[in-house]
Design an enzyme around this catalytic site. Structure first.
Site: not given
Length: 266
Positions: A149, A162
């Site tokens: 990401s 995350y």
């Protein structure tokens, strides 16, 4: 994409989180490029069946779906073995399964934090270990592509688990790439930015919220999964044979720190 582009012909790929979103788009792209594909999912039979039907409509090459909890070492091993049992080998592993949930730094729930790490980082580690063992067991090497990401390098306040998982996955990518570079195994990552998937339901279907997100993207729009899938296909192909240990950010410029488009610091 021209139908004759068969860069992945004869290759066998397992794509986790392959029943929806980016994973499904990657599976469809791989099938179009000639690969035999297995899609990993966890208790998502309806979406998996839809994905299989979509793959067979592109090319009836007997794709399979594997239901498995990748946070279990033994299940991860079994998923790789299932691919080898069905297709005779595995050439490409795409560690795409992942999720996010709020974990504010001063008040996160320990079980929620651990769940994100277990899926987004440890699951990829278990599957990578099993895939590498298979790659080393026969000639030809193999390829691993991890879905990280932009938050591999951009902090995400309120989502510490995350961000930590994606940062860890980025460095796992580099470490495995270096360890096995001389044995025909390439390990890379794709770092998407804002993508129109279920993970972003909170804003993708709300025009005002979506506009607020897209205002931060230098290119001015959020990606569709089909915008991300070709990056995986390139990294899986021989066109990327000299690339390993890299994260290719497909993010519309988010990692360029768009707030600096106008110089305010000097």
């Amino acid at each position: 994409m021209p139908d004759h582009a068969q860069r992945l012909a004869g290759r066998v790929a397992l794509i986790t989180g392959g029943s929806r979103g980016i994973g499904r788009a990657v599976a469809e792209r791989f099938v179009r490029e000639g690969a035999e594909v297995g899609i990993g999912h966890r208790q998502d039979a309806e979406s998996a069946d839809e994905a299989l039907a979509s793959l067979k409509a592109i090319r009836p090459n007997s794709p399979i779906a594997i239901d498995g909890d990748i946070t279990s070492e033994t299940v991860a091993d079994a998923m790789i073995l299932a691919m080898v049992a069905r297709f005779g080998r595995l050439d490409i592993l795409v560690n795409n399964a992942g999720f996010q949930t709020e974990t504010p730094g001063a008040d996160f729930d320990a079980d929620r934090f651990r769940a994100v790490i277990d899926v987004d980082l440890m699951g990829a580690a278990w599957l990578s270990r099993a895939a590498i063992r298979h790659f080393l067991s026969r000639p030809g090497g193999g390829t691993i592509i991890n879905t990280t990401s932009v938050h591999q390098i951009i902090p995400k306040p309120g989502y510490a688990a995350y961000a930590a998982a994606k940062a860890g996955l980025g460095h796992l990518t580099r470490t495995l790439a270096l360890e096995f570079a001389d044995r025909g195994i390439r390990v890379n990552a794709v770092g998407p930015g804002a993508v129109l998937t279920d993970m972003n339901d909170a804003w993708k279907d709300d025009p005002a919220a979506r506009a607020a997100v897209e205002a931060h993207i230098p290119m001015g729009f959020a990606a569709a999964p089909d915008d991300i899938a070709p990056v995986f296909a390139f990294l899986a192909s021989d066109e990327a044979r000299y690339i390993t240990g890299q994260t290719l950010y497909a993010c519309g410029g988010l990692t360029l720190y768009g707030e600096f488009r106008q110089n305010w610091s000097s």
